[in-house]
Design a protein around this motif. Structure first.
Motif, PDB file in Angstrom:
ATOM      1  N   GLY A 282       3.651   3.392   2.608  1.00 60.83           N
ATOM      2  CA  GLY A 282       3.343   1.982   2.524  1.00 60.83           C
ATOM      3  C   GLY A 282       1.915   1.735   2.081  1.00 60.83           C
ATOM      4  O   GLY A 282       1.072   2.636   2.089  1.00 60.83           O
ATOM      5  N   GLY A 283       1.639   0.497   1.704  1.00 57.98           N
ATOM      6  CA  GLY A 283       0.291   0.131   1.289  1.00 57.98           C
ATOM      7  C   GLY A 283       0.153  -0.154  -0.190  1.00 57.98           C
ATOM      8  O   GLY A 283      -0.832  -0.763  -0.617  1.00 57.98           O
ATOM      9  N   ASP A 284       1.132   0.281  -1.003  1.00 57.84           N
ATOM     10  CA  ASP A 284       1.043   0.105  -2.463  1.00 57.84           C
ATOM     11  C   ASP A 284       2.360  -0.465  -2.991  1.00 57.84           C
ATOM     12  O   ASP A 284       3.259   0.288  -3.380  1.00 57.84           O
TER      13      ASP A 284
ATOM     14  N   PHE B  27       2.355  -3.785   1.810  1.00 56.04           N
ATOM     15  CA  PHE B  27       0.907  -3.595   1.946  1.00 56.04           C
ATOM     16  C   PHE B  27       0.526  -3.427   3.416  1.00 56.04           C
ATOM     17  O   PHE B  27      -0.307  -2.573   3.761  1.00 56.04           O
ATOM     18  N   ASP B  28       1.138  -4.208   4.289  1.00 57.31           N
ATOM     19  CA  ASP B  28       0.840  -4.123   5.720  1.00 57.31           C
ATOM     20  C   ASP B  28       1.349  -2.833   6.346  1.00 57.31           C
ATOM     21  O   ASP B  28       0.932  -2.476   7.451  1.00 57.31           O
TER      22      ASP B  28
ATOM     23  N   ALA C 195       0.728   0.104   5.362  1.00 58.51           N
ATOM     24  CA  ALA C 195      -0.148   1.205   4.947  1.00 58.51           C
ATOM     25  C   ALA C 195      -0.220   2.263   6.036  1.00 58.51           C
ATOM     26  O   ALA C 195      -0.386   1.953   7.217  1.00 58.51           O
ATOM     27  N   GLY C 196      -0.061   3.527   5.626  1.00 57.66           N
ATOM     28  CA  GLY C 196      -0.092   4.635   6.563  1.00 57.66           C
ATOM     29  C   GLY C 196       1.256   4.982   7.165  1.00 57.66           C
ATOM     30  O   GLY C 196       1.373   5.938   7.927  1.00 57.66           O
ATOM     31  N   THR C 197       2.288   4.204   6.818  1.00 51.93           N
ATOM     32  CA  THR C 197       3.642   4.426   7.343  1.00 51.93           C
ATOM     33  C   THR C 197       4.603   4.669   6.186  1.00 51.93           C
ATOM     34  O   THR C 197       4.535   3.980   5.170  1.00 51.93           O
TER      35      THR C 197
ATOM     36  N   GLN D 111       3.455  -8.154   0.490  1.00 50.72           N
ATOM     37  CA  GLN D 111       2.578  -8.139   1.658  1.00 50.72           C
ATOM     38  C   GLN D 111       3.145  -7.253   2.750  1.00 50.72           C
ATOM     39  O   GLN D 111       2.404  -6.564   3.462  1.00 50.72           O
TER      40      GLN D 111
END
Length: 285
Positions: free
Chosen positions: A226-228, A125-126, A128-130, A122
């Protein structure tokens, strides 16, 4: 461990449920509480509206005694409803506290006190974009440690490794146990900086009882968006097994050398751990 945001989310969800402000999910505990709260709220509003409509009319027509009786009965009903609502609210707060305790237990590894895999997933996943740096740490020779020093000794070894990783972390980093003898550190720091920090952290030996053992681990580091979580863990895992194969201790992910992680829906025919076991068995025959 569960974050303040997680605890706040639980409270908001419960309060929204008991207030009838959000759709209820089948099987959700608060779904049995919200309907009764909603009914009482409507009774309260209807009673108030009737009192405001009927009592003045009775007073204007000279029936003050009847107006007084209706007003007293309405106020008594509202008092009862408010008292029961307060009791329900107290029970809901108690249930929220129980859910928070359950959440805390479910998200913490009992051996090391670290967050568990789902929390790490998580966290990525949180993000994402970083860009994040992910380091996957795997103990070398864990089976032998458990055999010689028993599983209690193995747990102490893992707990000491966890403590080293936590001390190497900085504010905003996440340290988690993925399961077994695998750990992960997620940070926004530069990969090389994290690698130096982890190398220093695992350098001193570990003490189990009166026995001093070298801390032998293999570490894979990758820098990824991040995000995956699947891709992040997969790349770090590839680098970690390269480090294990070379005996170098730590390696940074190289897609040309290490290959790409398998897609989400593909399971390898032979896993890395299975391959290591096959080599051990072959070596013992």
């Amino acid at each position: 461990m569960p974050t303040q945001a997680n605890r706040t989310s639980v409270r908001r969800r419960w309060r929204a449920c008991v207030s009838g402000l959000v759709p209820l999910t089948e099987g959700e505990p608060c779904m049995y509480l919200a309907p009764s709260v909603t009914v009482r709220r409507w009774i309260f509003h209807v009673t108030t509206a009737l009192l405001l409509a009927i009592v003045p009319s009775l007073l204007l027509t000279g029936r003050a005694a009847l107006a007084g009786v209706i007003a007293i009965a309405g106020l008594a009903l509202q008092t009862i409803l408010l008292a029961r609502s307060s009791d329900r609210a107290a029970r809901a707060e108690q249930r929220i506290a129980e859910l928070e305790a359950d959440l805390a237990v479910a998200n913490v590894d009992p051996v090391t006190g670290l967050a568990v895999r789902r929390v790490a997933e998580q966290h990525i996943f949180d993000a994402a974009g970083t860009d994040v740096t992910v380091a996957l740490i795997d103990v070398d020779g864990m089976h032998d440690i458990n055999t010689v020093h028993t599983h209690d000794g193995g747990d102490r070894y893992l707990a000491q490794l966890a403590d080293r990783l936590v001390r190497a972390a900085e504010s905003g980093d996440l340290v988690a146990r993925l399961g077994g003898d695998e750990f992960v550190v997620v940070t926004e720091r530069d990969p090389q900086v994290l690698a130096w920090s982890l190398t220093a952290a695992v350098a001193p030996p570990v003490t189990i009882g009166t026995v001093s053992l070298p801390m032998r681990v293999s570490i894979g580091v990758c820098r990824t968006l991040g995000g995956d979580p699947h891709t992040a863990f997969g790349r770090a895992d590839r680098a970690m097994y390269t480090a294990k194969g070379l005996g170098s201790g730590i390696e940074h992910y190289d897609p040309v050398r290490d290959g790409k992680p398998l897609s989400h829906d593909v399971r390898p025919l032979v896993r890395q751990r299975d391959r290591r076991g096959v080599r051990r068995i072959a070596g013992n025959t």
